[in-house]
Design a protein around this motif. Structure first.
Motif, PDB file in Angstrom:
ATOM      1  N   ALA A  10      13.147   7.903   2.234  1.00  0.00           N
ATOM      2  CA  ALA A  10      14.043   6.742   1.705  1.00  0.00           C
ATOM      3  C   ALA A  10      15.321   7.103   1.480  1.00  0.00           C
ATOM      4  O   ALA A  10      15.431   8.318   0.816  1.00  0.00           O
ATOM      5  CB  ALA A  10      13.248   6.004   0.383  1.00  0.00           C
ATOM      6  N   VAL A  11      16.250   6.540   2.093  1.00  0.00           N
ATOM      7  CA  VAL A  11      17.699   6.938   1.708  1.00  0.00           C
ATOM      8  C   VAL A  11      18.381   6.091   0.923  1.00  0.00           C
ATOM      9  O   VAL A  11      18.324   4.444   1.255  1.00  0.00           O
ATOM     10  CB  VAL A  11      18.403   7.100   3.128  1.00  0.00           C
ATOM     11  CG1 VAL A  11      19.836   7.496   3.179  1.00  0.00           C
ATOM     12  CG2 VAL A  11      17.688   7.922   4.181  1.00  0.00           C
ATOM     13  N   GLU A  12      19.091   6.232  -0.149  1.00  0.00           N
ATOM     14  CA  GLU A  12      19.655   5.365  -0.749  1.00  0.00           C
ATOM     15  C   GLU A  12      21.405   5.903  -0.747  1.00  0.00           C
ATOM     16  O   GLU A  12      21.701   6.909  -0.839  1.00  0.00           O
ATOM     17  CB  GLU A  12      19.193   5.530  -2.408  1.00  0.00           C
ATOM     18  CG  GLU A  12      19.892   4.452  -3.142  1.00  0.00           C
ATOM     19  CD  GLU A  12      21.327   4.925  -4.002  1.00  0.00           C
ATOM     20  OE1 GLU A  12      22.058   4.107  -4.250  1.00  0.00           O
ATOM     21  OE2 GLU A  12      21.395   6.240  -3.860  1.00  0.00           O
ATOM     22  N   ASP A  13      22.019   4.789  -0.997  1.00  0.00           N
ATOM     23  CA  ASP A  13      23.612   4.821  -1.001  1.00  0.00           C
ATOM     24  C   ASP A  13      24.159   3.532  -1.692  1.00  0.00           C
ATOM     25  O   ASP A  13      23.418   2.423  -1.786  1.00  0.00           O
ATOM     26  CB  ASP A  13      24.213   5.129   0.293  1.00  0.00           C
ATOM     27  CG  ASP A  13      25.532   5.885   0.237  1.00  0.00           C
ATOM     28  OD1 ASP A  13      25.810   6.003  -0.771  1.00  0.00           O
ATOM     29  OD2 ASP A  13      26.191   5.947   1.416  1.00  0.00           O
ATOM     30  N   GLU A  14      25.319   3.914  -2.019  1.00  0.00           N
ATOM     31  CA  GLU A  14      25.935   2.620  -2.776  1.00  0.00           C
ATOM     32  C   GLU A  14      27.202   2.457  -2.179  1.00  0.00           C
ATOM     33  O   GLU A  14      27.821   3.312  -1.667  1.00  0.00           O
ATOM     34  CB  GLU A  14      25.962   2.744  -4.314  1.00  0.00           C
ATOM     35  CG  GLU A  14      26.927   3.769  -4.648  1.00  0.00           C
ATOM     36  CD  GLU A  14      26.014   5.096  -4.897  1.00  0.00           C
ATOM     37  OE1 GLU A  14      26.411   6.345  -4.766  1.00  0.00           O
ATOM     38  OE2 GLU A  14      24.724   5.242  -4.724  1.00  0.00           O
TER      39      GLU A  14
END
Length: 132
Positions: A10-14
């Motif tokens: 899972a890759v998260e960014d904002e």
């Protein structure tokens, strides 16, 4: 060797969603004075709009996504980020096809302050969530 499963990553960014004004890096460039009294063009955030809201998104290779948009003017902190990770885990468990628990994911995020806050780090440790 077992089969490599990309669906567990899972890759998260904002990112900031800006509205009411056209934003480009070209418009954000301003002249700044250097210590040697030379001037050079730099990208700065001094003239960015305050009309923005924060978008958090996490996704996997098999199209699982989790999205959260913070209210106008709200900044991210460790508690907001931890809640987002928990929300992502709940969504992944409730999938009708190929559900996955949060503890089975290998999580990737950047090193911003909210992501590295001690309470967030201990949350990942307690839940046994592997970080890249």
């Amino acid at each position: 060797l077992g089969e490599l499963r990309y669906d567990i990553y899972a890759v998260e960014d904002e990112t900031w969603l800006r509205f009411g004004v056209e934003f480009t890096k070209r418009r954000a460039k301003v002249w700044k004075s250097m210590e040697e009294e030379e001037e050079r063009l730099q990208i700065t955030t001094n003239n960015l709009t305050t009309n923005k809201c924060l978008l958090l998104i996490a996704f996997t290779c098999n199209k699982r996504t989790s999205v959260k948009v913070l209210p106008y003017g709200r900044k991210i902190d460790g508690d907001v980020y931890e809640d987002f990770v928990k929300q992502t885990g709940v969504k992944c468990c409730k999938l009708s096809t190929d559900p996955i628990r949060l503890e089975q994911l290998v999580w990737q995020h950047d090193n911003c302050k909210p992501c590295t806050k001690s309470s967030v780090t201990s949350f990942f440790f307690r839940k046994r969530i592997e970080l890249l």
